[in-house]
Design an enzyme around this catalytic site. Structure first.
Site, PDB file in Angstrom:
ATOM      1  N   LYS A 195      17.876  10.943  37.488  1.00 39.27           N
ATOM      2  CA  LYS A 195      19.110  11.264  36.776  1.00 39.27           C
ATOM      3  C   LYS A 195      19.774  12.416  37.498  1.00 39.27           C
ATOM      4  O   LYS A 195      19.216  13.511  37.585  1.00 39.27           O
ATOM      5  CB  LYS A 195      18.818  11.621  35.325  1.00 39.27           C
ATOM      6  CG  LYS A 195      20.085  12.026  34.566  1.00 39.27           C
ATOM      7  CD  LYS A 195      19.834  12.231  33.093  1.00 39.27           C
ATOM      8  CE  LYS A 195      21.125  12.606  32.386  1.00 39.27           C
ATOM      9  NZ  LYS A 195      20.929  12.786  30.938  1.00 39.27           N
ATOM     10  N   ARG A 205      30.010  13.210  26.988  1.00 39.86           N
ATOM     11  CA  ARG A 205      29.936  14.523  26.326  1.00 39.86           C
ATOM     12  C   ARG A 205      31.094  14.703  25.353  1.00 39.86           C
ATOM     13  O   ARG A 205      30.962  15.397  24.353  1.00 39.86           O
ATOM     14  CB  ARG A 205      29.886  15.632  27.373  1.00 39.86           C
ATOM     15  CG  ARG A 205      28.585  15.566  28.193  1.00 39.86           C
ATOM     16  CD  ARG A 205      28.535  16.606  29.298  1.00 39.86           C
ATOM     17  NE  ARG A 205      27.393  16.347  30.189  1.00 39.86           N
ATOM     18  CZ  ARG A 205      27.199  16.989  31.336  1.00 39.86           C
ATOM     19  NH1 ARG A 205      28.048  17.930  31.735  1.00 39.86           N
ATOM     20  NH2 ARG A 205      26.144  16.690  32.083  1.00 39.86           N
ATOM     21  N   LYS A 217      23.872  21.604  34.398  1.00 35.58           N
ATOM     22  CA  LYS A 217      22.527  21.026  34.217  1.00 35.58           C
ATOM     23  C   LYS A 217      21.772  20.912  35.541  1.00 35.58           C
ATOM     24  O   LYS A 217      20.829  20.133  35.656  1.00 35.58           O
ATOM     25  CB  LYS A 217      22.660  19.669  33.510  1.00 35.58           C
ATOM     26  CG  LYS A 217      23.299  19.758  32.112  1.00 35.58           C
ATOM     27  CD  LYS A 217      23.147  18.460  31.307  1.00 35.58           C
ATOM     28  CE  LYS A 217      23.673  18.614  29.874  1.00 35.58           C
ATOM     29  NZ  LYS A 217      23.457  17.406  29.046  1.00 35.58           N
ATOM     30  N   GLU A 233      10.155  11.647  41.829  1.00 37.02           N
ATOM     31  CA  GLU A 233      10.297  11.436  40.381  1.00 37.02           C
ATOM     32  C   GLU A 233       9.703  10.081  39.985  1.00 37.02           C
ATOM     33  O   GLU A 233       9.051   9.962  38.947  1.00 37.02           O
ATOM     34  CB  GLU A 233      11.777  11.502  39.975  1.00 37.02           C
ATOM     35  CG  GLU A 233      12.405  12.898  40.061  1.00 37.02           C
ATOM     36  CD  GLU A 233      11.967  13.824  38.932  1.00 37.02           C
ATOM     37  OE1 GLU A 233      11.178  13.400  38.071  1.00 37.02           O
ATOM     38  OE2 GLU A 233      12.416  14.983  38.917  1.00 37.02           O
ATOM     39  N   LYS A 248      20.480   6.877  37.330  1.00 33.83           N
ATOM     40  CA  LYS A 248      21.692   7.209  36.578  1.00 33.83           C
ATOM     41  C   LYS A 248      22.461   8.300  37.290  1.00 33.83           C
ATOM     42  O   LYS A 248      21.851   9.300  37.655  1.00 33.83           O
ATOM     43  CB  LYS A 248      21.271   7.676  35.191  1.00 33.83           C
ATOM     44  CG  LYS A 248      22.402   8.143  34.316  1.00 33.83           C
ATOM     45  CD  LYS A 248      21.865   8.701  33.025  1.00 33.83           C
ATOM     46  CE  LYS A 248      23.028   9.155  32.175  1.00 33.83           C
ATOM     47  NZ  LYS A 248      22.602   9.754  30.948  1.00 33.83           N
ATOM     48  N   SER A 274      29.335   6.573  31.305  1.00 32.32           N
ATOM     49  CA  SER A 274      30.635   6.662  30.644  1.00 32.32           C
ATOM     50  C   SER A 274      31.801   6.793  31.620  1.00 32.32           C
ATOM     51  O   SER A 274      32.806   6.094  31.496  1.00 32.32           O
ATOM     52  CB  SER A 274      30.613   7.834  29.662  1.00 32.32           C
ATOM     53  OG  SER A 274      30.271   9.038  30.324  1.00 32.32           O
ATOM     54  N   TYR A 313      28.507   0.234  28.790  1.00 30.32           N
ATOM     55  CA  TYR A 313      29.459   0.174  27.679  1.00 30.32           C
ATOM     56  C   TYR A 313      30.250  -1.130  27.717  1.00 30.32           C
ATOM     57  O   TYR A 313      31.006  -1.428  26.804  1.00 30.32           O
ATOM     58  CB  TYR A 313      30.389   1.397  27.725  1.00 30.32           C
ATOM     59  CG  TYR A 313      29.588   2.682  27.645  1.00 30.32           C
ATOM     60  CD1 TYR A 313      29.138   3.160  26.420  1.00 30.32           C
ATOM     61  CD2 TYR A 313      29.217   3.369  28.798  1.00 30.32           C
ATOM     62  CE1 TYR A 313      28.351   4.298  26.340  1.00 30.32           C
ATOM     63  CE2 TYR A 313      28.434   4.510  28.741  1.00 30.32           C
ATOM     64  CZ  TYR A 313      27.997   4.966  27.507  1.00 30.32           C
ATOM     65  OH  TYR A 313      27.209   6.076  27.440  1.00 30.32           O
TER      66      TYR A 313
HETATM   67  C1  PBG Z   1      21.977  13.541  27.644  1.00 30.58           C
HETATM   68  C2  PBG Z   1      22.525  12.272  28.129  1.00 30.58           C
HETATM   69  C3  PBG Z   1      23.698  12.173  28.875  1.00 30.58           C
HETATM   70  C4  PBG Z   1      23.938  10.824  29.047  1.00 30.58           C
HETATM   71  C5  PBG Z   1      22.907  10.109  28.418  1.00 30.58           C
HETATM   72  N1  PBG Z   1      22.025  11.045  27.852  1.00 30.58           N
HETATM   73  C6  PBG Z   1      24.635  13.210  29.340  1.00 30.58           C
HETATM   74  C7  PBG Z   1      24.157  14.375  30.076  1.00 30.58           C
HETATM   75  O1  PBG Z   1      23.073  14.390  30.653  1.00 30.58           O
HETATM   76  O2  PBG Z   1      24.894  15.364  30.059  1.00 30.58           O
HETATM   77  C8  PBG Z   1      25.133  10.304  29.781  1.00 30.58           C
HETATM   78  C9  PBG Z   1      25.526   8.899  29.549  1.00 30.58           C
HETATM   79  C10 PBG Z   1      26.884   8.553  29.994  1.00 30.58           C
HETATM   80  O3  PBG Z   1      27.620   9.341  30.640  1.00 30.58           O
HETATM   81  O4  PBG Z   1      27.287   7.426  29.692  1.00 30.58           O
HETATM   82  N2  PBG Z   1      20.662  13.776  27.674  1.00 30.58           N
END
Ligand code: PBG
Length: 323
Positions: A195, A205, A217, A233, A248, A274, A313
């Site tokens: 990720k 968010r 982050k 990982e 991701k 997203s 989505y």
């Molecule tokens: C948070 C989480 C995130 C997403 C899924 N779980 C956002 C982040 O890490 O800030 C993002 C999913 C998306 O953007 O569709 N743990």
């Protein structure tokens, strides 16, 4: 003389279909759903046209509609009001909180649906971080304890797959251990393995109002420049008992999907996040792209890169378009 004419295999729809190498079906897709507290509530996410936050009664209807279209797996995320957020994400393991109650209800009404949940502190954290914050730092091992309670509480609702999205070190093993000790040996873990600290999460968010209150982050999510690190990982998550490895975001990381596909025998999932959805939707709404065509091409590219499973989505829309 030209012996080889690759165009012969493209000359008709029948032949094109026959030699088609990659297929996307509703079976491959997981539909993320944003859940809110209350009844008969539905609010559109401004930056994600066509995607809504739904109260649990409407989520039940949505799940039913999707099941009828062949989409059978759902990843449910809670949008939590500020007043319920705190430093230790207490609501994340409170069985009376609306998220856990809704999960139970969904599994009760649709036992044949596959329900995935998210393990990370950010939706419930007053700091907006995935881990426990002390003096401006995100503490790893202290976070594991909270994630463990969260995962157990989710397992108790009867859900099928737990998705740790927090990127703390050691969390897959920690959660696996705890689940097994408590008799939840059948609950799967789809680990957010690679990720990345990405700009593509912003609309998510917005949807959950979960942006970090300070900093970013980058001390837990991966550096977008790194490829070999994804293998580290993946190796750890595999040893720790993950059932699926996830990459991701998906589109800017197709090479990572392909890498993990080659290096691992586990099923590989990819999260078409997203921002990737919003880019296509925005351009389609402006008439700059053919939205449906680009949606299909996008999902195909993720599958072709090597993903077995796609969180997207577009899941419902794709199923409707291809029915
Ligand atoms: C948070 C989480 C995130 C997403 C899924 N779980 C956002 C982040 O890490 O800030 C993002 C999913 C998306 O953007 O569709 N743990």
């Amino acid at each position: 003389m030209m012996r080889r004419r690759p165009r012969r295999n493209r000359k008709s729809q029948v032949i094109r279909d026959m030699v088609e190498e990659t297929h996307v079906t509703a079976n491959d897709l997981i539909f993320p759903i944003f859940l809110i507290d209350g009844k008969n509530k539905k609010t559109e996410v401004a930056s994600m046209p066509g995607i809504f936050r739904l109260s649990s009664d409407l989520v039940l209807k949505e799940v039913e509609a999707c099941m009828n279209l062949g989409v059978r797996t759902f990843d449910i995320f809670p949008a939590v009001e500020d007043q319920y957020k705190d430093q230790t994400a207490t609501k994340s393991y409170d069985p009376n909180f609306f998220y856990l109650k809704a999960l139970k209800e969904i599994k009760k009404q649709f036992p044949e649906a596959c329900i995935m949940t998210d393990v990370a502190m950010d939706p419930y954290s007053s700091d907006g971080h995935d881990g426990f914050v002390k003096d401006g730092r995100i503490l790893n091992d202290e976070t594991l304890e909270i994630l463990g309670k969260m995962a157990l509480a989710q397992a108790e609702t009867g859900i099928d797959i737990i998705g740790p999205s927090d990127m703390m070190a050691g969390r897959v093993g920690y959660i696996r251990n705890l689940l097994d000790k408590n008799g939840f040996t059948e609950v799967s873990i789809m680990s957010y393995t690679a990720k990345y600290a990405s700009g593509f999460y912003n609309p998510f968010r917005d949807a959950l109002d979960s942006a970090p209150k300070f900093g970013d982050k980058k001390t837990y999510q991966m550096n977008p420049a790194n490829r070999r690190e994804a293998l580290i990982e993946a190796e750890l998550d595999t040893q720790e008992g993950a059932d699926f490895l996830m990459v991701k975001p998906a589109l800017a990381y197709l090479d990572i999907i392909s890498l993990l596909r080659e290096q691992s025998s586990l099923p590989i999932a990819a999260y078409n996040v997203s921002g990737e959805y919003s880019m296509i939707k925005a351009a389609a709404l402006k008439g700059w792209l053919d939205g449906e065509r680009v949606m299909r091409e996008t999902l195909l590219s993720i599958k072709r890169a090597g993903a077995d499973v796609i969180l997207t989505y577009f899941a419902k829309e794709f199923a409707q378009a291809t029915r």
